[in-house]
Structures are given as C-alpha cells and as structure tokens.
Design an enzyme around this catalytic site. Structure first.
Site, PDB file in Angstrom:
ATOM      1  CG  HIS A 185      41.006 107.229  99.393  1.00  0.00           C
ATOM      2  ND1 HIS A 185      41.186 108.266  98.926  1.00  0.00           N
ATOM      3  CD2 HIS A 185      41.140 106.239  98.666  1.00  0.00           C
ATOM      4  CE1 HIS A 185      40.620 108.797  97.836  1.00  0.00           C
ATOM      5  NE2 HIS A 185      41.004 107.410  96.971  1.00  0.00           N
ATOM      6  CG  ASP A 186      42.053 104.503 107.294  1.00  0.00           C
ATOM      7  OD1 ASP A 186      41.924 106.084 107.431  1.00  0.00           O
ATOM      8  OD2 ASP A 186      41.410 104.339 108.191  1.00  0.00           O
TER       9      ASP A 186
ATOM     10  CB  VAL B 266      46.800 109.145 104.957  1.00  0.00           C
ATOM     11  CG1 VAL B 266      47.179 110.642 105.065  1.00  0.00           C
ATOM     12  CG2 VAL B 266      46.729 110.239 103.262  1.00  0.00           C
TER      13      VAL B 266
ATOM     14  N   GLY C 170      48.274 104.711 107.849  1.00  0.00           N
ATOM     15  CA  GLY C 170      47.884 103.655 107.593  1.00  0.00           C
ATOM     16  C   GLY C 170      46.476 103.666 107.711  1.00  0.00           C
TER      17      GLY C 170
ATOM     18  CG  ASP D 228      33.960  97.095  85.635  1.00  0.00           C
ATOM     19  OD1 ASP D 228      32.513  97.747  85.967  1.00  0.00           O
ATOM     20  OD2 ASP D 228      34.566  95.921  85.826  1.00  0.00           O
TER      21      ASP D 228
ATOM     22  CG  ASP E 265      45.532 105.834 110.846  1.00  0.00           C
ATOM     23  OD1 ASP E 265      44.440 105.865 109.826  1.00  0.00           O
ATOM     24  OD2 ASP E 265      46.281 105.972 111.507  1.00  0.00           O
TER      25      ASP E 265
ATOM     26  CB  THR F 117      36.272  95.120  88.950  1.00  0.00           C
ATOM     27  OG1 THR F 117      34.843  93.628  88.674  1.00  0.00           O
ATOM     28  CG2 THR F 117      35.437  94.869  90.717  1.00  0.00           C
TER      29      THR F 117
ATOM     30  CG  ASP G  38      32.571  91.652  86.971  1.00  0.00           C
ATOM     31  OD1 ASP G  38      34.186  92.073  86.824  1.00  0.00           O
ATOM     32  OD2 ASP G  38      31.537  91.013  86.987  1.00  0.00           O
TER      33      ASP G  38
ATOM     34  N   PRO H 245      47.603 108.372  96.263  1.00  0.00           N
ATOM     35  CG  PRO H 245      47.473 106.982  94.724  1.00  0.00           C
ATOM     36  CD  PRO H 245      47.175 107.318  95.997  1.00  0.00           C
TER      37      PRO H 245
END
Length: 550
Positions: free
Chosen positions: A294-295, A298, A300, A471, A302, A422, A478, A391
């Site tokens: 997530h960092d 947005v 980059g 999963d 940073d 995973t 894995d 996204p």
C-alpha cells in the site's frame, strides 16, 4: 601503436625519419640497421598499442564497472571486491609495460614530436601508481578517515580512466595507415560494451574489419576512417561526460550495503523485532507485506503511509478508506525507536517497511529476498492520492497489468506479485459484491461460494472484524494461492479473473505446479516493486519519527 604498413616497408627501412601522422608529424626514429631491426621497432609499436588498450582501456574500466554495479542492485556479486582488485591490478601491470615500451620508443627517436601523447601517458602512469599505493594504504572500515579515502579513491580512479581513454584515442589519431580503422573500431567497441565478457566477439569483429580493409571495399573503409577522425574528439567528450555521470550517480543509487558503516546491524534489528511480533501474532507477516504494497502504490516506497492523520489535519494517506485494515504501524515505530538509539538519523522509515516485509516473507517459509537499501522518506502525504492509487480487489486484468508494468514489472512478475495473497485474508466488505451478484467474468467455484456466504452472510457486512483466509494455508508463504485460483477458489474477483485470462492463466498454472519457480519470479517482482519511485539523497529525508516530518 602500429604505424607502418608492410607495403611501404622496403622504402622506409633506409629512411632516417618516418612520417607517422597525417599532419606530417615526424617520429624521427634513429636509422635501424637492417630489416630485422625495423621489424623489431614495428612490433614494439604494435605491442605498445595492444598493451595500452588492454590495460588502460579495457581492464581499468572493467574494474570500475565491477565496483559500481556488482556490489549493488541489480548485479549483486559477493566476490566483487576480488574481481575489482584483480582487474585494476592486472590493468595497471599490463598498462605499465605498454607505457614503458612507449617511453623507450620515444627515447629512441631524434625528433620525437608526440609530446602531448607522451606527457599524458606520464600523468596517467603517475596517477595510476598513486591509486595502487592508496590500495595498500587503505584504512580500516571503522577508521574515521575511511570516507575521505573512498572519495579520493573514486575521484582519482575515474580521472585515470578518462585520461586513459583520451590518450588511447590520441595515440590512435597518430596512425596514418588504414589499419587505424581496426584499432579505433576495437577501442570504440570495447568502450561501448563496457569491457565486459565479449572478447571472442571483439576479436571476431577485428578479423572481419581486417579482411574488409584488404577487400575491394578497402577504399570505402579508408574513406570512413578519414570521416571518423573528425568524430574522435566527440567520442572523448562523451567518455568524459559519461565518467562524470558515473561519479555523480555512484552516491545516488541504492545499495545492498548502504548501511554497512552507518548502521551495520539494521537488518538484524528489524528481523529480531519482526520475529518477536510473529511469535505473539502469526498473522503479522501478512500485515507487514500489505503495508509495503500500500505504501508503494501511492507516491512510491517513501513511508508516506506512516505520516499521522493528526499532523496533517486529517489529509493523510493512512486515512484513506482503501487503507482499511492496515496494521502493525506501531511495530515500525518501535523499530525506528530502537534504530534511532543505535544509529541516530541514519535509517529511513521507508527502508524499515521494506525490510519488515521481506523478513516476513522469509519467516513464513518464502524466499529470503535481498533488497537494496537507501530509500528516503517523503515529506508529503495525501488521502486523495490513496483513494485514487490503491487498486480495489475487483479490478480487471488489464488494469492490474497496467499498474504493475508502470512500476517496471513484466507480465510474469505481475502475476507473481499477486502471490502475496498467499498470506493472510480479506474482509467481507471486499468480497460481498461477488457473493450476491452474478458476474460472467467472475468464474467462482459453485462449491466455494456457499462457504464464503456462511462467513459473510449479508450484503452489507454486520461487522468488519470477520477475516476470510486467502487460501488453505494463510500463515505459510507457498503456492497454494495459485492452486486455489485454478480451481475457482480465489478470494478476490481479480484472483478468479487471472485464471481465465489467456495472458495470465498459463502463468498461474506454472506457479501452481512449481513452487520454486514462483519463489524465483516473486523475488524479482518484490525487488522491483520495493524500488518503485523511491526517493534518494536530498529528494527526501530520514524522519526522526515515522509519523511526522522533521
């Protein structure tokens, strides 16, 4: 340098001076007694040229390339130092022999006029000798003078290389014979290819040029040679500018050993802290991995996600609804506190996030990924940027590929980076839209859908505390994620869409069948993502506290 062609040998054996340049410069070699003595001089000039090109023009630049690229991303090599010193020492020894031959040839001349070439050669030899002495007087890493020595070593080294390349072209420019085409072509080819491992290719090219010179096209080659004489200065200028760029970029790039002297225990500190958290919370690795993703989405990588909402009057990236469920910020703050006590003002919050994520992958059974360090922290953060750039889980495959290819990932790496799913799970709010609406492009397994509805029974979740595993093995890194996706049991809409898209479906099947292939590609994708729009040097800062700017 080779100066005489065999076609004019008999005429020039008896001469008291030999014209060796197009401008009429006279070498004034002392008359040799007999053809064998002339041949000896001719061979020495050839040896002078060959040894100088190999020593000063190939091995020294190769050693610099190794030092610059083979210890940092992307050409990491643990033996870079040995290779660097071997190239530099060999280049110095071979170049010294060539330089000595040149000095002897100049002293054997009565009317030697190539003073610029000779003077430059003496300067190069002097600087190179000082560089070799500096190697033996190298201070220890903990010595306070080590940084000054490194600056001296880098500046003097690049100076020697630039002067060497300029002097090689200066010597080549003194050749009258059309054989100069071969030598200039060889040196330009060596310069362009960076002195890398293509000797067979280079010599094959040289042989081809020699054949061409002796062919019916020889006149055309000689014409090209005369045209190239005017571009020699341009090549030298490009070499000087190129070396200047290398010196400037050396400090700007990330490095695997970025904190080798400023904070050598940084990775151990981060690993121990993450390990302690994992003992009490087995889901922590998924949280650290999501925090990095997530960092980086947005602005980059940073650490903009770490800036507090209070400090920015509510307009912080972490306040975005797309960052719902982001956890373990307090662990990053704790690691930062410990590092500030040990190495004040050295380690950025952005590097801590990246290291925590890569350690989490390894602790969960995934690959032990090496990442370059040296990121700087941003001074800005935006809630709106988080809303736009992170996204949602129901994006299309086209959007997914656009996002990751814009960050330098290829098709296979884009599919591999999704394998981060995973670990951990998802909230009902992110999957209910596919449970209560029929979508033809969402091939969810009919037996999987009822199970999800048991966990998320209402179209509007009653609580956001329910976590649905990604999963069958949500605590292990894995390839079960890909196996589930192939069976239509991907948790998010994008997971299922990847299983039917003709571009991504074969890659999903490949990773489902081969865990180690997935690990390999994921490692490459992880490094690229962690380098997305990073800040270096004065582009950012090293925050004293991760939730506020300095």
């Amino acid at each position: 340098m080779p100066t005489l062609s065999s076609a004019t040998m008999e005429h020039q054996v008896q001469a008291t001076s030999v014209e060796s340049t197009e401008s009429g410069v006279t070498s004034g070699l002392r008359p040799w007694k007999g053809q064998s003595n002339w041949r000896r001089s001719h061979h020495l000039k050839n040896a002078h040229g060959i040894l100088n090109i190999i020593g000063w023009g190939v091995l020294l630049p190769t050693g610099a390339i190794v030092a610059r690229n083979f210890r940092n991303y992307p050409l990491k090599c643990d033996e870079w130092y040995q290779l660097h010193t071997q190239c530099q020492t060999s280049g110095y020894m071979i170049g010294t022999v060539g330089w000595g031959i040149g000095i002897w040839l100049g002293n054997s001349s009565r009317q030697y006029t190539l003073k610029a070439h000779r003077t430059l050669g003496i300067v190069i030899f002097t600087f190179a000798t000082l560089q070799m002495l500096a190697l033996w007087l190298q201070p220890k890493k903990e010595n306070e003078c080590r940084k000054l020595w490194e600056i001296y070593h880098i500046v003097l080294g690049y100076t020697v290389i630039v002067l060497s390349i300029a002097n090689i072209f200066e010597g080549i420019g003194n050749i009258r014979s059309h054989a100069a085409v071969v030598w200039r072509f060889l040196d330009a080819l060596t310069l362009c290819r960076g002195g890398q491992w293509n000797r067979v290719y280079q010599w094959r090219t040289v042989i081809a040029v020699k054949v061409l010179v002796r062919s019916p096209y020889g006149n055309f080659v000689r014409l090209m040679e005369r045209m190239r004489n005017h571009t020699c200065s341009v090549l030298i200028l490009r070499a000087v500018l190129g070396m200047g760029i290398l010196v400037g970029a050396c400090e700007a790039q990330l490095a695997y050993d970025y904190y080798k002297f400023s904070c050598p225990n940084v990775e151990t500190t981060v690993r121990n802290a993450v390990l302690g958290v994992v003992f009490t919370d087995p889901t922590a690795p998924a949280a650290f991995l999501r925090l990095l993703f997530h960092d980086c989405q947005v602005q980059g990588c940073d650490a903009s996600i770490m800036l507090g909402s209070k400090e920015l009057n509510g307009n912080s990236e972490i306040a975005s609804g797309m960052n719902f469920g982001i956890r373990k910020l307090e662990t990053v703050h704790h690691i930062k506190y410990k590092l500030e006590a040990e190495c004040p003002g050295q380690v950025s919050c952005a590097d801590i996030i990246a290291l925590a994520a890569k350690v989490s992958v390894a602790l969960s059974g995934g690959p032990d990924i090496r990442i370059p360090l040296g990121r700087k922290d941003s001074t800005t953060s935006s809630r709106q940027a988080g809303d736009v750039n992170i996204p949602p889980p129901n994006i299309t495959v086209d959007t997914l590929l656009d996002i990751f290819t814009s960050k330098g990932l290829n098709l296979k790496e884009s599919v591999a980076i999704m394998g981060a799913h995973t670990l951990g799970g998802g909230h009902c709010i992110n999957i209910v839209d596919r449970l209560f609406e029929r979508r033809p492009d969402d091939p969810i397994n009919p037996s999987f859908k009822p199970m999800l509805r048991l966990l998320c029974p209402t179209e509007k979740p009653l609580t956001n505390l329910t976590i649905v595993p990604n999963d069958k093995t949500p605590l292990a890194f894995d390839n079960h994620y890909y196996k589930d996706v192939l069976m239509g049991k991907g948790l998010f809409t994008i997971d299922s869409r990847m299983s039917i898209d003709q571009r991504t479906a074969p890659i999903v099947a490949e990773f489902a069948a081969n865990k180690y292939r997935f690990f390999q590609v994921f490692s490459s994708a992880f490094v690229k993502l962690s380098l997305s729009n990073v800040l270096t040097n004065d582009e950012g800062e090293v925050r004293r506290k991760c939730n506020q700017v300095n």
